[in-house]
Each structure stands twice: as structure tokens, then as C-alpha cells.
Write a protein that holds these residues in place. Structure first.
Motif, PDB file in Angstrom:
ATOM      1  N   PRO A   1      87.805  47.481  50.862  1.00 47.49           N
ATOM      2  CA  PRO A   1      89.166  47.885  51.218  1.00 47.49           C
ATOM      3  C   PRO A   1      90.230  46.862  50.813  1.00 47.49           C
ATOM      4  CG  PRO A   1      87.699  48.250  53.080  1.00 47.49           C
ATOM      5  CD  PRO A   1      86.930  47.479  52.042  1.00 47.49           C
ATOM      6  N   CYS A   2      89.810  45.647  50.477  1.00 52.19           N
ATOM      7  CA  CYS A   2      90.755  44.593  50.088  1.00 52.19           C
ATOM      8  C   CYS A   2      90.946  44.500  48.578  1.00 52.19           C
ATOM      9  CB  CYS A   2      90.268  43.244  50.611  1.00 52.19           C
ATOM     10  SG  CYS A   2      90.181  43.142  52.403  1.00 52.19           S
ATOM     11  N   ALA A   3      90.194  45.266  47.823  1.00 52.93           N
ATOM     12  CA  ALA A   3      90.221  45.123  46.359  1.00 52.93           C
ATOM     13  C   ALA A   3      91.621  45.290  45.787  1.00 52.93           C
ATOM     14  CB  ALA A   3      89.248  46.100  45.718  1.00 52.93           C
ATOM     15  N   SER A   4      92.318  46.344  46.155  1.00 54.65           N
ATOM     16  CA  SER A   4      93.647  46.558  45.560  1.00 54.65           C
ATOM     17  C   SER A   4      94.621  45.464  45.976  1.00 54.65           C
ATOM     18  CB  SER A   4      94.186  47.940  45.914  1.00 54.65           C
ATOM     19  OG  SER A   4      94.387  48.052  47.303  1.00 54.65           O
ATOM     20  N   ALA A   5      94.517  44.991  47.198  1.00 53.98           N
ATOM     21  CA  ALA A   5      95.420  43.924  47.652  1.00 53.98           C
ATOM     22  C   ALA A   5      95.169  42.632  46.892  1.00 53.98           C
ATOM     23  CB  ALA A   5      95.254  43.707  49.144  1.00 53.98           C
ATOM     24  N   ILE A   6      93.909  42.327  46.614  1.00 55.22           N
ATOM     25  CA  ILE A   6      93.585  41.081  45.917  1.00 55.22           C
ATOM     26  C   ILE A   6      93.867  41.210  44.421  1.00 55.22           C
ATOM     27  CG2 ILE A   6      91.689  39.533  45.281  1.00 55.22           C
ATOM     28  CD1 ILE A   6      90.535  40.064  48.091  1.00 55.22           C
TER      29      ILE A   6
ATOM     30  N   THR B   1      92.346  32.862  44.467  1.00 59.19           N
ATOM     31  CA  THR B   1      93.550  33.317  43.784  1.00 59.19           C
ATOM     32  C   THR B   1      94.732  33.322  44.743  1.00 59.19           C
ATOM     33  OG1 THR B   1      93.202  35.633  44.331  1.00 59.19           O
ATOM     34  CG2 THR B   1      92.236  34.840  42.260  1.00 59.19           C
ATOM     35  N   GLY B   2      95.903  33.353  44.177  1.00 58.39           N
ATOM     36  CA  GLY B   2      97.100  33.462  45.006  1.00 58.39           C
ATOM     37  C   GLY B   2      97.076  34.724  45.850  1.00 58.39           C
ATOM     38  N   ASN B   3      96.661  35.834  45.244  1.00 60.07           N
ATOM     39  CA  ASN B   3      96.603  37.093  45.999  1.00 60.07           C
ATOM     40  C   ASN B   3      95.540  37.024  47.097  1.00 60.07           C
ATOM     41  OD1 ASN B   3      98.597  38.254  44.494  1.00 60.07           O
ATOM     42  ND2 ASN B   3      97.227  39.421  43.184  1.00 60.07           N
ATOM     43  N   GLY B   4      94.405  36.405  46.813  1.00 60.11           N
ATOM     44  CA  GLY B   4      93.360  36.274  47.827  1.00 60.11           C
ATOM     45  C   GLY B   4      93.851  35.477  49.017  1.00 60.11           C
ATOM     46  N   ARG B   5      94.540  34.395  48.750  1.00 54.89           N
ATOM     47  CA  ARG B   5      95.084  33.564  49.824  1.00 54.89           C
ATOM     48  C   ARG B   5      96.212  34.292  50.566  1.00 54.89           C
ATOM     49  NH1 ARG B   5      93.122  28.672  50.202  1.00 54.89           N
ATOM     50  NH2 ARG B   5      91.873  27.852  48.509  1.00 54.89           N
ATOM     51  N   LYS B   6      96.995  35.060  49.821  1.00 53.82           N
ATOM     52  CA  LYS B   6      98.084  35.829  50.436  1.00 53.82           C
ATOM     53  C   LYS B   6      97.518  36.873  51.404  1.00 53.82           C
ATOM     54  CE  LYS B   6     101.737  39.047  49.174  1.00 53.82           C
ATOM     55  NZ  LYS B   6     102.330  39.783  48.061  1.00 53.82           N
ATOM     56  N   VAL B   7      96.488  37.592  50.962  1.00 58.21           N
ATOM     57  CA  VAL B   7      95.854  38.599  51.815  1.00 58.21           C
ATOM     58  C   VAL B   7      95.282  37.937  53.067  1.00 58.21           C
ATOM     59  CG1 VAL B   7      93.918  40.220  51.964  1.00 58.21           C
ATOM     60  CG2 VAL B   7      95.393  40.224  49.948  1.00 58.21           C
ATOM     61  N   ALA B   8      94.591  36.826  52.897  1.00 57.18           N
ATOM     62  CA  ALA B   8      94.028  36.121  54.047  1.00 57.18           C
ATOM     63  C   ALA B   8      95.134  35.692  55.010  1.00 57.18           C
ATOM     64  CB  ALA B   8      93.222  34.910  53.578  1.00 57.18           C
ATOM     65  N   GLY B   9      96.254  35.234  54.479  1.00 52.67           N
ATOM     66  CA  GLY B   9      97.380  34.816  55.325  1.00 52.67           C
ATOM     67  C   GLY B   9      97.973  35.980  56.086  1.00 52.67           C
ATOM     68  N   ILE B  10      98.186  37.101  55.406  1.00 47.08           N
ATOM     69  CA  ILE B  10      98.745  38.283  56.080  1.00 47.08           C
ATOM     70  C   ILE B  10      97.793  38.780  57.159  1.00 47.08           C
ATOM     71  CG2 ILE B  10      99.353  40.714  55.729  1.00 47.08           C
ATOM     72  CD1 ILE B  10     100.442  39.870  52.955  1.00 47.08           C
ATOM     73  N   CYS B  11      96.503  38.726  56.882  1.00 46.31           N
ATOM     74  CA  CYS B  11      95.496  39.186  57.850  1.00 46.31           C
ATOM     75  C   CYS B  11      95.176  38.131  58.905  1.00 46.31           C
ATOM     76  CB  CYS B  11      94.206  39.571  57.114  1.00 46.31           C
ATOM     77  SG  CYS B  11      94.388  41.026  56.061  1.00 46.31           S
ATOM     78  N   GLU B  12      95.812  36.974  58.805  1.00 49.05           N
ATOM     79  CA  GLU B  12      95.609  35.871  59.745  1.00 49.05           C
ATOM     80  C   GLU B  12      94.163  35.406  59.786  1.00 49.05           C
ATOM     81  OE1 GLU B  12      97.318  37.148  63.476  1.00 49.05           O
ATOM     82  OE2 GLU B  12      99.343  37.088  62.646  1.00 49.05           O
TER      83      GLU B  12
END
Length: 92
Positions: A34-39, A75-86
Motif C-alpha cells: 500500500p506504500c508503493a505509490s507514496a514511495i 530515499t527522500g520519499n521513503g523518509r517523507k512517508v515514514a515521517g507523515i506516518c510517524e
């Protein structure tokens, strides 16, 4: 009566102490689909993505150590997703 209770206690107690503990979820990268598109595209993560990411948080170091997956975690997107998801990215 008291001796039967003591016998039961000494027989049952060790068995109860060895009762299996609930196993932690296994590390299955497919659970993060489910995280593929976000990353991959910088789309905002869905609630399902955040839920799965939290469930797989204990696996992030394992994923980061895998050369095939490292780029997605770091990746920047991977870290961004992790940050948004806390979900903190661990130092491995």
C-alpha cells in the motif's frame, strides 16, 4: 486436599510459564505494497500504508541492510512517508 493443591501448583506452574507468547509479525515486504505509490511517486501515503508501515517498523533495519531494498528505505520519499506516518527510521 492441601497436598493435592500443591502438587497441581508445582505441575501446572512450569507449564504456564512456558506458554507461547504471541509472535511478532514477520517481515514481509509485500505487506508494504500500500506504500508503493507514496514511495515511488511522492503521492501522500494512505491510512493503509501507515498502518502497514507501523506493523513492519521492526523490519526497517532488515530492509535497509538488503542492497535491493536499501534505496526505498533511504530515499527522500521513503523518509517523507515514514515521517507523515510517524514511524521513526531507526539507526541500523
Amino acid at each position: 486436599m492441601k497436598s493435592s493443591f500443591l502438587l497441581l501448583y508445582f505441575v501446572a506452574a512450569p507449564l504456564l510459564l512456558r506458554a507461547p507468547v504471541a509472535a511478532s509479525p514477520s517481515c514481509d515486504l509485500m505487506e508494504l505494497s500500500p506504500c508503493a505509490s507514496a514511495i515511488l511517486t511522492a503521492a501522500p501515503p494512505t491510512a493503509a500504508c501507515c498502518t502497514k508501515l507501523k506493523e513492519q517498523q521492526h523490519c526497517l533495519c532488515q530492509y535497509e541492510k538488503d542492497p535491493r531494498l536499501r534505496g526505498y528505505v533511504n530515499t527522500g520519499n521513503g523518509r517523507k512517508v515514514a515521517g507523515i506516518c510517524e514511524v521513526p527510521i531507526p539507526k541500523c
